[in-house]
Design an enzyme around this catalytic site. Structure first.
Site, short mmCIF file in Angstrom:
data_model
loop_
_atom_site.label_atom_id
_atom_site.label_comp_id
_atom_site.label_asym_id
_atom_site.label_seq_id
_atom_site.Cartn_x
_atom_site.Cartn_y
_atom_site.Cartn_z
N ASP A 1 0.89 -1.16 0.00
CA ASP A 1 0.00 0.00 0.00
C ASP A 1 0.92 1.21 0.00
OD1 ASP A 1 -1.66 2.15 0.52
OD2 ASP A 1 -2.95 1.05 1.89
N HIS A 2 1.08 1.85 -1.16
CA HIS A 2 2.11 2.88 -1.27
C HIS A 2 1.86 4.07 -0.35
CE1 HIS A 2 -0.83 4.61 -4.18
NE2 HIS A 2 -0.27 5.76 -3.85
N HIS B 1 -6.00 2.42 1.32
CA HIS B 1 -5.26 3.60 1.75
C HIS B 1 -5.85 4.28 2.98
CE1 HIS B 1 -3.23 2.94 -1.91
NE2 HIS B 1 -3.99 3.66 -2.70
#
Length: 515
Positions: A199-200, A263
């Protein structure tokens, strides 16, 4: 030359973390946008900064027929455009020597056998067996077959003294059932400790700093509870629409599944979690899972109508440019019932957060691009200074900016200079770029380095993913299967969302913070 990483076994910036180890990075879906715009530039920037372990090799795995030279040319063109540290032709010339291209269909077992032979040859050239990091950046429909083929040819198993790990890109499933299935496939291929669900957002510097802000500062942690905090807001605003053909994917996913499930629930977990027992990956993730399990389930049509707003944008103006409505976008169904905006009122039913609403909103075609968390503290009693007519309204607000201008600010009330008693809100502001003299690394740089170091703290664990989907599935089911589904609201592109989202907060006497 690209600077080799220091030989110190621990990184200087966080001494409790082990250092990244050299490996061969195999990227599936290597001709895609993610590889060209994020992954390869991230590895290049790590090399420029001296963070990339000496001897790292990159093998791109994709279906298109390309030579090594053609693959490298395409990567260089994008690196010139997007690299955080700029593009140095001399450094790139050295860097690209570590890049190879491997052509194969994802479902061709012979292609994986040839890949295994290629990796063995790289290891022999490097001097013995080596570490492998497999990055699945393909379309989601190929996740299963890639994992199963890696296992079939023995690539999921590491040689003695080495490791074999896999990074899986989002979306990790489209609902709880598909996530459970994918988790089963992954864990039948790689051990959980070797599985990195990316999950950037968690790689962004400010997201990482949330725990430091809370637990390393005595002025915040004693106040981080329902006695002092009135509400929490999390906003992810995007000014873009469906450019670049994104409408085909987005119209199947929607804002809730595309952004909230991963996110924004991750950010909420970091804000609401209890102090971990230690800074190990599982120590941190244990507490995040507890938050997800404590979310008050919106599992009836009535609860969803009262706490969730979904909407689509109509035509409008963004930065003085006319734009079409969501249903007129390329590759979007003209009768689509997919939300391009969603706002939720959520509650974390724990001792610390009882009675505190968490408001979350995300949307396309909003006035600006920004992601932030705002912690709204309760106002002091309405006496003394607060009783003066015209006094500044509202309490203190702590704002954690995730993007694009990463930093933290604190709103407080101060007296204006002069002989009369007048008060105005002022802001203490911290910016990463100005305070530390340099910009923050890209999220993928940190996450790739952590995977090479075997540190899964910033990656989602199996139970995290499933708990998040369990919460989201109730809402999706009510929207698409219930006869009592709430109507799809609308808002003009370039505005801050539908009136119903404002009314959601007005019911509690609150309003959205203006970004």
């Amino acid at each position: 030359m690209l600077r080799a990483a220091m030989s110190n076994p621990f990184r200087e910036d966080l001494v409790s973390r082990s250092r990244a180890e050299a490996c061969t990075v195999v990227i599936f879906g290597a001709t895609g946008d993610l590889t060209h715009r994020k992954l390869v530039p991230a590895l290049y920037n790590l090399g420029v900064d001296g963070e990339l372990p000496h001897g790292v090799k990159i093998v791109g795995f994709a279906r298109r027929d390309k030579s090594d030279a053609e693959f490298r040319e395409g990567l260089e063109a994008l690196n010139k455009e997007v690299s955080r540290s700029g593009h140095d032709p001399e450094l790139w010339s050295e860097y690209q020597e570590s890049i190879q291209y491997h052509q194969s269909e994802f479902n061709d077992i012979d292609g994986y056998k040839r890949l295994a032979e290629r990796l063995d040859a790289i290891d022999r050239e490097r001097g013995g067996a080596g570490n492998r990091l497999f990055y699945i950046a393909s379309a989601p429909e190929f996740f299963d077959v890639i994992l199963e083929n890696l296992k079939s040819v023995g690539l999921s198993s590491a040689a003695k003294g080495c490791w074999s790990r896999v990074i899986v890109e989002k979306p990790f499933g489209t609902d709880l059932a598909t996530a459970e299935h994918l988790n089963k496939v992954v864990n039948n291929t790689f051990a959980e400790k070797d599985t990195y669900r990316i999950d950037h957002y968690l790689g962004k510097e400010t997201a990482q700093n949330i725990m430091v802000l809370r637990f390393a500062n005595a002025i915040f942690e004693p106040l981080w509870n329902n006695k002092y905090i009135e509400q929490v807001q999390i906003t992810c605003a995007e000014h873009l629409g469906m450019e670049g053909g994104r409408g085909g994917y987005y119209d199947k996913a929607g804002a809730l599944r595309d952004m909230v499930q991963n996110h924004l629930l991750q950010l909420l977990s970091l804000v609401a979690m209890e102090p971990p027992t230690d800074l190990s990956a599982d120590g941190v993730r244990d507490e995040k899972v507890k938050v997800l399990r404590s979310l008050r389930q919106l599992d009836t049509p009535k609860a969803i109508r009262e706490n969730v707003v979904r909407a689509q944008y109509t035509s409008g103006h963004i930065q003085d440019k006319s734009v079409v409505g969501y249903r007129e976008e390329d590759r979007v169904d003209p009768e689509s019932m997919t939300e391009a905006y969603v706002a939720l009122r959520m509650h974390v039913d724990t001792w610390r957060w009882s009675g505190v609403p968490f408001y979350v909103r995300v949307g396309k075609r909003l006035p600006k691009k920004a992601t932030e968390i705002s912690i709204h503290f309760k106002s002091p009693p309405n006496v003394l200074f607060n009783a003066i007519p015209g006094a500044a309204a509202g309490g203190n607000v702590l704002v954690i900016r995730i993007q694009p201008d990463e930093g933290i600010s604190l709103r407080m009330v101060s007296k204006l200079p002069g002989t009369s008693l007048r008060m105005e809100p002022v802001k203490m502001d911290f910016h990463y770029s100005t305070s530390f003299g340099k910009g923050s690394p890209e999220a993928y740089e940190r996450l790739l380095l952590d995977a090479m170091a075997g540190d899964a703290t910033l990656f989602a664990r199996r139970d995290e993913v499933e708990e998040a989907w369990r919460f989201i599935d109730h809402i999706e089911k009510a929207w698409h299967e219930s006869s009592e589904a709430p109507e799809m609201a609308e808002f003009s592109a370039g505005s801050w969302g539908p009136k119903a989202a404002d009314e959601l907060l007005e019911q509690d006497g609150n309003s959205w913070r203006r970004l």
